[in-house]
Design a protein around this motif. Sequence first.
Motif, mmCIF file in Angstrom:
data_model
loop_
_atom_site.group_PDB
_atom_site.id
_atom_site.type_symbol
_atom_site.label_atom_id
_atom_site.label_comp_id
_atom_site.label_asym_id
_atom_site.label_seq_id
_atom_site.Cartn_x
_atom_site.Cartn_y
_atom_site.Cartn_z
ATOM 1 N N UNK A 129 0.817 -1.207 0.000
ATOM 2 C CA UNK A 129 0.000 0.000 0.000
ATOM 3 C C UNK A 129 0.852 1.258 0.000
ATOM 4 N N UNK A 130 2.057 1.158 0.582
ATOM 5 C CA UNK A 130 2.776 2.387 0.939
ATOM 6 C C UNK A 130 3.019 3.316 -0.251
ATOM 7 N N UNK A 131 3.386 2.765 -1.410
ATOM 8 C CA UNK A 131 3.665 3.623 -2.554
ATOM 9 C C UNK A 131 2.438 4.399 -3.001
ATOM 10 N N UNK A 132 1.331 3.672 -3.156
ATOM 11 C CA UNK A 132 0.074 4.329 -3.546
ATOM 12 C C UNK A 132 -0.328 5.349 -2.483
ATOM 13 N N UNK A 133 -0.121 4.985 -1.209
ATOM 14 C CA UNK A 133 -0.527 5.876 -0.128
ATOM 15 C C UNK A 133 0.228 7.194 -0.202
ATOM 16 N N UNK A 134 1.530 7.130 -0.517
ATOM 17 C CA UNK A 134 2.302 8.373 -0.590
ATOM 18 C C UNK A 134 1.771 9.263 -1.716
#
Lengths: 520, 336
Positions: free
Chosen positions: B60-65
């Motif tokens: 998730x982290x990339x999309x979240x950023x």
Amino acid sequence: MAACWRRSGWASSIKPGRKSDVAAPLLEMLGIRKRFGATHALREVSLTARAGEVLALIGENGAGKSTLMKILSGVYQPDGGAIQLAGRPYAPQGPAAARRAGVAMIYQELNLAPDLSIEDNILLGQERSRFGLVKRSEQRTIARAALAQLGHAALSLDLLVGRLSVGLQQVVEIARALVQQARVVVFDEPTSSLARHDVEHLFEVIRKLKGAGLAVIYISHFLEEIRAIGDRYTVLRDGESVGSGNVASATEAQIVSLMVGRQIAELFPQVAHQPGAPILTAEQLSGAPIPEHVSFSLRRGEILGIAGLVGAGRTELLRTLFGLNATRHGGVLVEQLRPRPTPRARIRAGLGFVSEDRKGEGLAQIRSIEDNATLSRLAPYSRAGWLNLRRRRQAVRGWLARLQVKARGPEQPIHELSGGNQQKIALARVLHQEAQVLLLDEPTRGIDVGTKAEIYRLIGQLAADGKAIIFVSSYLPELLAVCDRIGVMARGRLRAIRPAGEWSEETIMALAVSDDEAAA
Amino acid sequence: MIHLGSPSQRATARVGQLLSALGPLLALACVVLFFTAADAFYGGNTFGTVHNLRTIAVSTSGVAVAALGATVVIIAGGIDLSVGTALALCATVLAVGLRAGWCPWLAIAACIGTGCLAGCLNGILISVLDVGPFIVTLGTMSIYYGLSKLVADETTVRPLPAQVPQWLPDLLQIEPEPGWLLVSRGVWLAVLLAIALVCVLRYTVFGRHVFALGSNEATARLCGIRVSWTKIAVYTLAGFFAGIAGLYNFGRLTQGDPTSGRGVELIVIAAVVIGGASLNGGRGSVLGTLAGALIIRAITSGCTQLGLPNSYQDIVLGAIIIAAVVVDQLRQRRLE
């Protein structure tokens, strides 16, 4: 209904239980109650509208007029009470059912399709057709007959409604109600967006509806209008009907005290103030496209009123002064300086602007009171861009107390406030930004009588504190009572500025509608 | 004379605020609980494992950023369709830089700088041309795609393993080293960025201006806010986040792939909307966006664990986006 009569001994010219000789009631609403959560929007409201009569429905904002009319038009269902229409029980399950039963609403914002013709608009939703094909000639006959009935037989059916003046658009909307065979027509503050002569036309149309045997319910803040068009009145206050009677036999003071529930000492409180040094000078100021070549000078401690018809350039003058509209020519001097024509520069120079359009422009409705009140000047609470929210909240609390705003607290969203309290926040913003010149565009529009008086007192107080104020209004009595000088605009030009004492409503109107400059 | 309302009314208002703030988190909890239960009964009982939850967090982290940037844009009343191709452009620039033997820090600076420039260009076009952000970023979406293909010479760019600093792919390790980190460094970086953004939105003048701009541009102008500059700043900030998302993109693929960003903008916008932001502007929260991004990934992961075909994931995701918008509409209506 009993509650209604008990409170209005002086005014009840029609006794309950006895049918009037003039006409049987076409519409009777009895003991209507409505709650939203914990708040009682309507506690006990009764009213009677007769065929061939105009019933004026009067009350301050929040008194319950809109809720009552939404029940009548089927938008809300009442929690209690009964409605009879033409002697039969009436309980519409939705707006469409209400329309079918013969109840038509004309709102402030018109419900028309601007890109359709007059004919299409009048017959929208009730097109005459056979096998899916529109029967053009029959439609045109119907539309023309409806317009003729309203005294507008000459109007071409093929004009696009978006091209018409607001006044004529209203006529189209009323014609649509006629085609729907409405028996009760409700006008909800219909004149708020009309120019003066359109108001006269509207009254003509309403008289024709009366003559045709319809019952008209007319909602308005303006006592002068009620005097001009109303036959009987019903006053609402805090969700109850507190009095009814014949308009002709009631004084304005009586109606106002019913509306506010107390005697208003003065409608126009006066605060002594002395004009001082000049602070703002407009030199041949021209905007794009209006105003044209406006020159005047304003002093500290002075209240300058600007009168004129809608479209005469009053709003445009304020917006050009404030840098919201482009300056085409000329300039503005604020204390010997020439600030750039942008709102930011003008705010820094000491100008403050309160928009006539609270909802669309003046306030960010979904934001909190504190955000709205401080948006134009966050500097006192910020260091290197970071805010001290606690200090800001404290400051806003102070303003809420000073302006007597009815609100839960600084964090409450604007849209939950009444119109009058919203306007106080708009004023709080220009006061908070420490504006020295206040440009107020229709600051009392859509505000109840009590709050109006508070705003007049505040304006007087500000002038006494040495602020300069430009007060634009369509409501001449307030201009004449509050201002030191009044300027009249027509067709983009400032025709004359004179001390308020030298004007009367008649001389202002004569100049406002005049075409040629010689009249000045 | 201030009428403060009864204590119960104030309490009701506060509970309402709390609920609307926590709504997306509750939804996330429901999704996780649902899949844990469903997986325990029908699947391999792997959804609720620490490993799988770590996988969800990492992916998730990339999309979240990227969605953090989109949150600012959407609160300000705008929209950014170019975020997907912009972050792919950033990743491609990074890959090209590394392959050319640049110092890694220089390549990373170029990657983030490219993002800022791309965002800045969006902002300038929107405020100078005064064209709607939907159209402008639809255009730049294509422009950035074309640019990254140009930079990559119409192919994917794969630097030698020796040219890639080890910590870059490690950013997205599923089992972190050392173990006391609990989740990978990339997840922590996203959390830190989110906290920083919360502070900026809440405690700075710029943050107040962003909310004001989104709730009513006319009011913002009337209050002397420099609307054009604020817009440019908003889109540049979004570009900055897209640049960092480009790092994640590269870390995951260890190559620069111009096509890898296509369609990402829709997931990003969906995350923001599921998180409770209004596309009309003026409303949105960082916490909500994070929850929204996690919900999307949890659904994808959950459906996979249950052995449902890919098609169901898309249908469920679509339904949840629509549900989020309906919730927003209901809130709007209550406002009127």
